[in-house]
Design an enzyme around this catalytic site. Sequence first.
Site, PDB file in Angstrom:
ATOM      1  N   LYS A 155       0.862  -1.189   0.000  1.00  0.00           N
ATOM      2  CA  LYS A 155       0.000   0.000   0.000  1.00  0.00           C
ATOM      3  C   LYS A 155       0.891   1.228   0.000  1.00  0.00           C
ATOM      4  O   LYS A 155       2.057   1.137   0.378  1.00  0.00           O
ATOM      5  CB  LYS A 155      -0.882  -0.002   1.254  1.00  0.00           C
ATOM      6  CG  LYS A 155      -2.103   0.876   1.157  1.00  0.00           C
ATOM      7  CD  LYS A 155      -3.284   0.198   0.483  1.00  0.00           C
ATOM      8  CE  LYS A 155      -4.417   1.163   0.238  1.00  0.00           C
ATOM      9  NZ  LYS A 155      -5.647   0.507  -0.197  1.00  0.00           N
ATOM     10  N   ASP A 157      -7.075   4.540  -4.397  1.00  0.00           N
ATOM     11  CA  ASP A 157      -7.733   4.403  -3.087  1.00  0.00           C
ATOM     12  C   ASP A 157      -8.301   5.792  -2.826  1.00  0.00           C
ATOM     13  O   ASP A 157      -8.446   6.591  -3.772  1.00  0.00           O
ATOM     14  CB  ASP A 157      -6.701   3.982  -2.018  1.00  0.00           C
ATOM     15  CG  ASP A 157      -7.357   3.583  -0.684  1.00  0.00           C
ATOM     16  OD1 ASP A 157      -7.855   2.462  -0.574  1.00  0.00           O
ATOM     17  OD2 ASP A 157      -7.385   4.409   0.253  1.00  0.00           O
TER      18      ASP A 157
HETATM   19  P1  NDP Z   1     -13.023   8.232  -2.155  1.00  0.00           P
HETATM   20  O1  NDP Z   1     -11.957   9.224  -1.937  1.00  0.00           O
HETATM   21  O2  NDP Z   1     -13.548   8.017  -3.523  1.00  0.00           O
HETATM   22  O3  NDP Z   1     -14.264   8.524  -1.190  1.00  0.00           O
HETATM   23  C1  NDP Z   1     -14.165   8.605   0.182  1.00  0.00           C
HETATM   24  C2  NDP Z   1     -15.480   9.140   0.688  1.00  0.00           C
HETATM   25  O4  NDP Z   1     -15.542   9.044   2.116  1.00  0.00           O
HETATM   26  C3  NDP Z   1     -15.678  10.620   0.359  1.00  0.00           C
HETATM   27  O5  NDP Z   1     -17.030  10.857   0.146  1.00  0.00           O
HETATM   28  C4  NDP Z   1     -15.188  11.299   1.643  1.00  0.00           C
HETATM   29  O6  NDP Z   1     -15.699  12.597   1.851  1.00  0.00           O
HETATM   30  C5  NDP Z   1     -15.792  10.351   2.651  1.00  0.00           C
HETATM   31  N1  NDP Z   1     -15.201  10.475   3.954  1.00  0.00           N
HETATM   32  C6  NDP Z   1     -13.905  10.516   4.309  1.00  0.00           C
HETATM   33  N2  NDP Z   1     -13.798  10.585   5.634  1.00  0.00           N
HETATM   34  C7  NDP Z   1     -15.059  10.588   6.115  1.00  0.00           C
HETATM   35  C8  NDP Z   1     -15.626  10.617   7.398  1.00  0.00           C
HETATM   36  N3  NDP Z   1     -14.843  10.691   8.492  1.00  0.00           N
HETATM   37  N4  NDP Z   1     -16.988  10.542   7.505  1.00  0.00           N
HETATM   38  C9  NDP Z   1     -17.778  10.482   6.424  1.00  0.00           C
HETATM   39  N5  NDP Z   1     -17.293  10.465   5.179  1.00  0.00           N
HETATM   40  C10 NDP Z   1     -15.961  10.512   5.042  1.00  0.00           C
HETATM   41  O7  NDP Z   1     -12.440   6.855  -1.553  1.00  0.00           O
HETATM   42  P2  NDP Z   1     -12.883   5.365  -1.886  1.00  0.00           P
HETATM   43  O8  NDP Z   1     -14.347   5.286  -2.046  1.00  0.00           O
HETATM   44  O9  NDP Z   1     -12.000   4.850  -2.946  1.00  0.00           O
HETATM   45  O10 NDP Z   1     -12.446   4.618  -0.540  1.00  0.00           O
HETATM   46  C11 NDP Z   1     -13.274   4.594   0.607  1.00  0.00           C
HETATM   47  C12 NDP Z   1     -12.801   3.498   1.538  1.00  0.00           C
HETATM   48  O11 NDP Z   1     -12.836   2.240   0.840  1.00  0.00           O
HETATM   49  C13 NDP Z   1     -11.366   3.634   2.059  1.00  0.00           C
HETATM   50  O12 NDP Z   1     -11.300   3.065   3.344  1.00  0.00           O
HETATM   51  C14 NDP Z   1     -10.580   2.765   1.086  1.00  0.00           C
HETATM   52  O13 NDP Z   1      -9.357   2.321   1.633  1.00  0.00           O
HETATM   53  C15 NDP Z   1     -11.555   1.616   0.890  1.00  0.00           C
HETATM   54  N6  NDP Z   1     -11.339   0.820  -0.307  1.00  0.00           N
HETATM   55  C16 NDP Z   1     -11.325   1.397  -1.550  1.00  0.00           C
HETATM   56  C17 NDP Z   1     -11.149   0.618  -2.667  1.00  0.00           C
HETATM   57  C18 NDP Z   1     -11.258   1.176  -4.044  1.00  0.00           C
HETATM   58  O14 NDP Z   1     -11.269   0.369  -5.001  1.00  0.00           O
HETATM   59  N7  NDP Z   1     -11.373   2.472  -4.232  1.00  0.00           N
HETATM   60  C19 NDP Z   1     -10.869  -0.831  -2.546  1.00  0.00           C
HETATM   61  C20 NDP Z   1     -10.998  -1.356  -1.205  1.00  0.00           C
HETATM   62  C21 NDP Z   1     -11.187  -0.533  -0.140  1.00  0.00           C
HETATM   63  P3  NDP Z   1     -14.799  13.898   1.540  1.00  0.00           P
HETATM   64  O15 NDP Z   1     -14.893  14.070   0.074  1.00  0.00           O
HETATM   65  O16 NDP Z   1     -15.451  14.962   2.334  1.00  0.00           O
HETATM   66  O17 NDP Z   1     -13.398  13.604   2.022  1.00  0.00           O
END
Ligand code: NDP
Length: 460
Positions: free
Chosen positions: A140, A180
């Site tokens: 990672k 991510d």
């Molecule tokens: P993105 O950056 O696309 O989205 C993250 C989302 O979560 C945004 O809407 C962000 O809001 C929100 N967010 C962040 N912190 C908080 C919080 N404390 N409370 C509420 N909302 C919050 O990321 P991903 O969707 O890619 O990833 C999300 C999770 O999934 C992570 O843990 C990642 O490691 C995991 N993951 C992702 C994969 C992938 O293929 N993308 C694969 C496997 C796991 P804001 O815009 O305000 O920051």
Amino acid sequence: MNTIEATLQSKRETAKQYVKKIYNATEQRNPHETEFLQAVKEIVDSLIPVLARQPQYMKSGILERLLEPEKVISFRVPWVDDQGNVQVNRGYRVQFNSALGPYKGGLRFHPSVNASIVKFLGFEQIFKNSLTGQPIGGGKGGSDFDPKGKSDMEIMRFCQSFMTELYQHIGPETDVPAGDTGVNAREIGYMFGQYKKLRGAFEAGVLTGKGLEYGGSLARKEATGYGLVYFVREMMKDNDLDFNGSNVIVSGSGNVSIYAMEKAMEFGAKVVACSDSNGCIYDENGINLDTVKELKEEDNERISAYAEKHPHAQYLEDCNEIWSIPCDIALPCATQNEIDGKTAETLLTNGVKVVGEGANMPSTIEAIDMYLDNTILFAPAKAANAGGVAVSALEMAQNSSKLMWSFEKVDARLQEIMKDIYQNSMQAASDYGTPGNLAAGANIAGFVKVADAMIEQGVI
Ligand code: NDP
């Protein structure tokens, strides 16, 4: 207690003491790395039954080796902002374990990124990748760079500088990063371009999550969210539950959340709430996903703007408020430690039946204990969100064969993989005395394969 029972108990006690010793040593060696230590504790405790039954894992020092990354790279990322000021961020790549294949795991760009966060994500990735059945090791990386509010040119300059250092450590047979949080197709595109220039070669398999025009896979964008819902559906089916007619809450509104919502809706669920880091929206009629996509995928807007477009929806100015909204199924898809013991209690009081983790480690250990003690169906991240990396591995396969598969083919493979992960995790849970406990089952099934490969490859 008869002799057999006494022997079993003594083996278990030996394994327990060993795990305690290993955890204490990890704590001493990595002080202050809270998230990494949390991930380690969650896994090593669940391995006690395996170590008791197969002491060769203790003799071969598997845990001692697994808990120390093969390589940790930390580097300076200097770049120039639009005002001509020099900015400096810190970049990381943790190459945790290559027993099953090249290191594989995403890059996260977020101000909270530090060594502990990258190590927890890299450590979990080892087991997740093993569960997918694909030939990929665990790694990672990322940076404390905050993409929010940056111009497109600033993002490009940052990505180029990041790759100028990283390129010498990665490659299609060495280490294959992906996206991510904060890293999507745009960032992957800029990083791929810089890698290509520095290498002087078009090596499509060096990054996944690429654009479709230059080696990306159909269904990669959807894979983590869809995979989560496929996994949860399998788990619910075994317990006579269904998405159809259920109320669902999905935290976040990024890549994972959007496609989890999409698939849950397709299966007949009503998704009533989602969030970003500023707040959450509650729409009792069901969220309009087109609006969320427009706000988040096109306009780079805050989720509060949803309530301006749909005045009957409520906007709550605290993202944690989302967990106070009653639901049947909760899908935390935003970030680590979103749900602690107290929040889990609120969910329980409000009648939640299922929790499926889309984000990495969104539940604290106390929250997980709360689910398990109260027979809430629990789909742990390592297993339930493995769809993204599984399709990344399919992207690598397409790149090396120079073929592009149809959306339907990738999606069908994803469904099979999620079903296999579910069944293998269930099987491991019952083989090792914790039937139905997918958290333990996923850890065990992921661990055994990596441990066996490490033994076969010798002490390296
Ligand atoms: P993105 O950056 O696309 O989205 C993250 C989302 O979560 C945004 O809407 C962000 O809001 C929100 N967010 C962040 N912190 C908080 C919080 N404390 N409370 C509420 N909302 C919050 O990321 P991903 O969707 O890619 O990833 C999300 C999770 O999934 C992570 O843990 C990642 O490691 C995991 N993951 C992702 C994969 C992938 O293929 N993308 C694969 C496997 C796991 P804001 O815009 O305000 O920051």
